[in-house]
Design an enzyme around this catalytic site. Sequence first.
Site, PDB file in Angstrom:
ATOM      1  N   CYS A 150     -13.067   8.073   6.855  1.00 39.51           N
ATOM      2  CA  CYS A 150     -11.958   7.818   5.942  1.00 39.51           C
ATOM      3  C   CYS A 150     -12.557   8.006   4.553  1.00 39.51           C
ATOM      4  O   CYS A 150     -13.474   8.815   4.399  1.00 39.51           O
ATOM      5  CB  CYS A 150     -11.353   6.430   6.169  1.00 39.51           C
ATOM      6  N   THR A 151     -12.089   7.304   3.554  1.00 31.40           N
ATOM      7  CA  THR A 151     -12.669   7.504   2.224  1.00 31.40           C
ATOM      8  C   THR A 151     -14.105   6.990   2.150  1.00 31.40           C
ATOM      9  O   THR A 151     -15.017   7.687   1.704  1.00 31.40           O
ATOM     10  CB  THR A 151     -11.818   6.813   1.144  1.00 31.40           C
ATOM     11  N   HIS A 152     -14.322   5.768   2.621  1.00 32.23           N
ATOM     12  CA  HIS A 152     -15.654   5.157   2.583  1.00 32.23           C
ATOM     13  C   HIS A 152     -16.331   5.135   3.947  1.00 32.23           C
ATOM     14  O   HIS A 152     -17.480   4.695   4.054  1.00 32.23           O
ATOM     15  CB  HIS A 152     -15.562   3.722   2.044  1.00 32.23           C
ATOM     16  N   GLY A 153     -15.639   5.593   4.982  1.00 31.47           N
ATOM     17  CA  GLY A 153     -16.220   5.578   6.325  1.00 31.47           C
ATOM     18  C   GLY A 153     -16.470   4.182   6.833  1.00 31.47           C
ATOM     19  O   GLY A 153     -17.423   3.959   7.582  1.00 31.47           O
ATOM     20  N   LEU A 154     -15.604   3.259   6.463  1.00 31.90           N
ATOM     21  CA  LEU A 154     -15.908   1.862   6.732  1.00 31.90           C
ATOM     22  C   LEU A 154     -14.756   1.104   7.389  1.00 31.90           C
ATOM     23  O   LEU A 154     -14.899   0.595   8.502  1.00 31.90           O
ATOM     24  CB  LEU A 154     -16.292   1.180   5.416  1.00 31.90           C
ATOM     25  N   ASN A 155     -13.605   1.038   6.756  1.00 31.45           N
ATOM     26  CA  ASN A 155     -12.543   0.162   7.235  1.00 31.45           C
ATOM     27  C   ASN A 155     -11.599   0.847   8.225  1.00 31.45           C
ATOM     28  O   ASN A 155     -11.512   0.443   9.382  1.00 31.45           O
ATOM     29  CB  ASN A 155     -11.793  -0.427   6.042  1.00 31.45           C
ATOM     30  N   ARG A 156     -10.899   1.899   7.807  1.00 30.49           N
ATOM     31  CA  ARG A 156     -10.077   2.635   8.764  1.00 30.49           C
ATOM     32  C   ARG A 156     -10.950   3.236   9.860  1.00 30.49           C
ATOM     33  O   ARG A 156     -10.605   3.190  11.049  1.00 30.49           O
ATOM     34  CB  ARG A 156      -9.285   3.732   8.041  1.00 30.49           C
TER      35      ARG A 156
END
Length: 233
Positions: A150-156
Amino acid sequence: MSNYHHNHNYQHRPRGYERLPGKRLPDRWNIYDNVGRDIDGTRFVPFKTPLDSSFFDGKNMPVELQFGVKTLISLAQQANKQIGLVIDLTNTDRYYKKTEWADHGVKYLKLNCPGHEVNEREDLVQDFINAVKEFVNDKENDGKLIGVHCTHGLNRTGYLICRYMIDVDNYSASDAISMFEYYRGHPMEREHYKKSLYEAERKKKYGKSSGKSSGNSADSTISSEQLHRNNSQ
């Protein structure tokens, strides 16, 4: 496969590049490791969104902080790994040209996931699960990794990888979250995502859920035709 040693002092990494001339970097993009390690026992490797080289023009960023599609492919090759599929969970097409993946022989799937609410989109969860199942069940893909960002590769990214681990691979929510955070190198930040993962585990065990979800999972399928469309456009 990470080009950084994992630590949780990432808040102290250089900031301010998003305010320099040229295209604006995604908020807080620079404080996260580019890519984690492939998660043991799975095919998944999580990473933040790569960016087109134009995002770095005029910023004088150190090379090790710049991260694009070619960077990821190079890191995989250095680790003797091969990425066969990338699932893009960002809700925009502005970060890079998706055709770059095809240039490196990597299949690409776009799942537009709005921020903060993927846990309420059971249709997206099932699309993700179906795409991964189809990929891993094809013997031509044996040994190939599935990159997810995702944007940060963390939450989604963390939520959907953990949902697959819970729903398909029978991990507990606690183990799935712990493994994701360990191999990504950063903790998931959205507490409501974690709560939803525990709810998904309870629902799987007992067939009941106290939470809500939107979307119609019964009508949600990812097929070879959709993968083909994503890679031929």
